[in-house]
Design a protein around this motif. Structure first.
Motif, PDB file in Angstrom:
ATOM      1  N   ALA A  52      45.761  83.886 -36.567  1.00 29.37           N
ATOM      2  CA  ALA A  52      45.471  84.295 -35.191  1.00 29.37           C
ATOM      3  C   ALA A  52      46.763  84.597 -34.446  1.00 29.37           C
ATOM      4  CB  ALA A  52      44.677  83.206 -34.467  1.00 29.37           C
ATOM      5  N   ALA A  53      47.780  83.773 -34.642  1.00 31.01           N
ATOM      6  CA  ALA A  53      49.069  83.991 -33.978  1.00 31.01           C
ATOM      7  C   ALA A  53      49.724  85.277 -34.453  1.00 31.01           C
ATOM      8  CB  ALA A  53      49.999  82.803 -34.237  1.00 31.01           C
ATOM      9  N   GLY A  54      49.399  85.693 -35.667  1.00 33.98           N
ATOM     10  CA  GLY A  54      49.920  86.940 -36.212  1.00 33.98           C
ATOM     11  C   GLY A  54      49.152  88.159 -35.746  1.00 33.98           C
ATOM     12  N   GLY A  55      48.091  87.958 -34.969  1.00 32.11           N
ATOM     13  CA  GLY A  55      47.344  89.072 -34.405  1.00 32.11           C
ATOM     14  C   GLY A  55      46.039  89.399 -35.107  1.00 32.11           C
ATOM     15  N   ASP A  56      45.605  88.587 -36.059  1.00 29.28           N
ATOM     16  CA  ASP A  56      44.352  88.827 -36.763  1.00 29.28           C
ATOM     17  C   ASP A  56      43.190  88.566 -35.804  1.00 29.28           C
ATOM     18  OD1 ASP A  56      41.956  88.438 -38.279  1.00 29.28           O
ATOM     19  OD2 ASP A  56      43.177  88.110 -40.077  1.00 29.28           O
ATOM     20  N   LEU A  57      42.496  89.637 -35.387  1.00 25.45           N
ATOM     21  CA  LEU A  57      41.452  89.505 -34.379  1.00 25.45           C
ATOM     22  C   LEU A  57      40.281  88.641 -34.834  1.00 25.45           C
ATOM     23  CD1 LEU A  57      41.362  93.101 -32.877  1.00 25.45           C
ATOM     24  CD2 LEU A  57      42.425  91.050 -31.951  1.00 25.45           C
ATOM     25  N   SER A  58      39.909  88.729 -36.103  1.00 32.19           N
ATOM     26  CA  SER A  58      38.796  87.902 -36.568  1.00 32.19           C
ATOM     27  C   SER A  58      39.185  86.419 -36.545  1.00 32.19           C
ATOM     28  CB  SER A  58      38.320  88.327 -37.954  1.00 32.19           C
ATOM     29  OG  SER A  58      39.354  88.236 -38.889  1.00 32.19           O
ATOM     30  N   ALA A  59      40.442  86.113 -36.830  1.00 28.88           N
ATOM     31  CA  ALA A  59      40.911  84.720 -36.764  1.00 28.88           C
ATOM     32  C   ALA A  59      40.927  84.244 -35.312  1.00 28.88           C
ATOM     33  CB  ALA A  59      42.297  84.587 -37.387  1.00 28.88           C
TER      34      ALA A  59
END
Length: 98
Positions: A52-59
């Motif tokens: 999520a912190a890396g920008g993965d929207l599903s995460a």
């Protein structure tokens, strides 16, 4: 089929509640996560956080759902905040139409 689902759920919960090995726990501590009793569930949550912190929207959506901030599931009639910035813009632009 329901019996298989129940078995799968029970087995998965059991696996997630297992404590991490010393090496796995130390690896998380080296990354800056101060954990007292880390479990596999903790490691999964940290991995999800990293995605999520890396920008993965599903995460990001998954994390928001886990902590109860899933905006898509918000009940209708929730609080609405209206921001009146048009008046400020009109004053700033002094009616120039910009």
């Amino acid at each position: 089929m329901k019996e298989n689902d129940k078995f799968f759920k029970t087995t998965l919960k059991s696996l997630l509640n297992e404590r991490l090995s010393q090496a796995e726990a130390q690896s998380l501590k080296d990354e800056g996560f101060g954990l007292k009793h880390p479990t596999r569930k903790t490691a999964v949550m940290i991995a999800l956080y990293k995605k999520a912190a890396g920008g993965d929207l599903s995460a990001i959506k998954e994390l928001r759902g886990i902590i109860g901030e899933n905006r898509e599931d918000a009940p209708a009639g929730g609080t609405v905040v209206i921001v009146d910035d048009i008046g400020k813009q009109a004053v700033t632009n002094r009616g120039t139409g910009v």
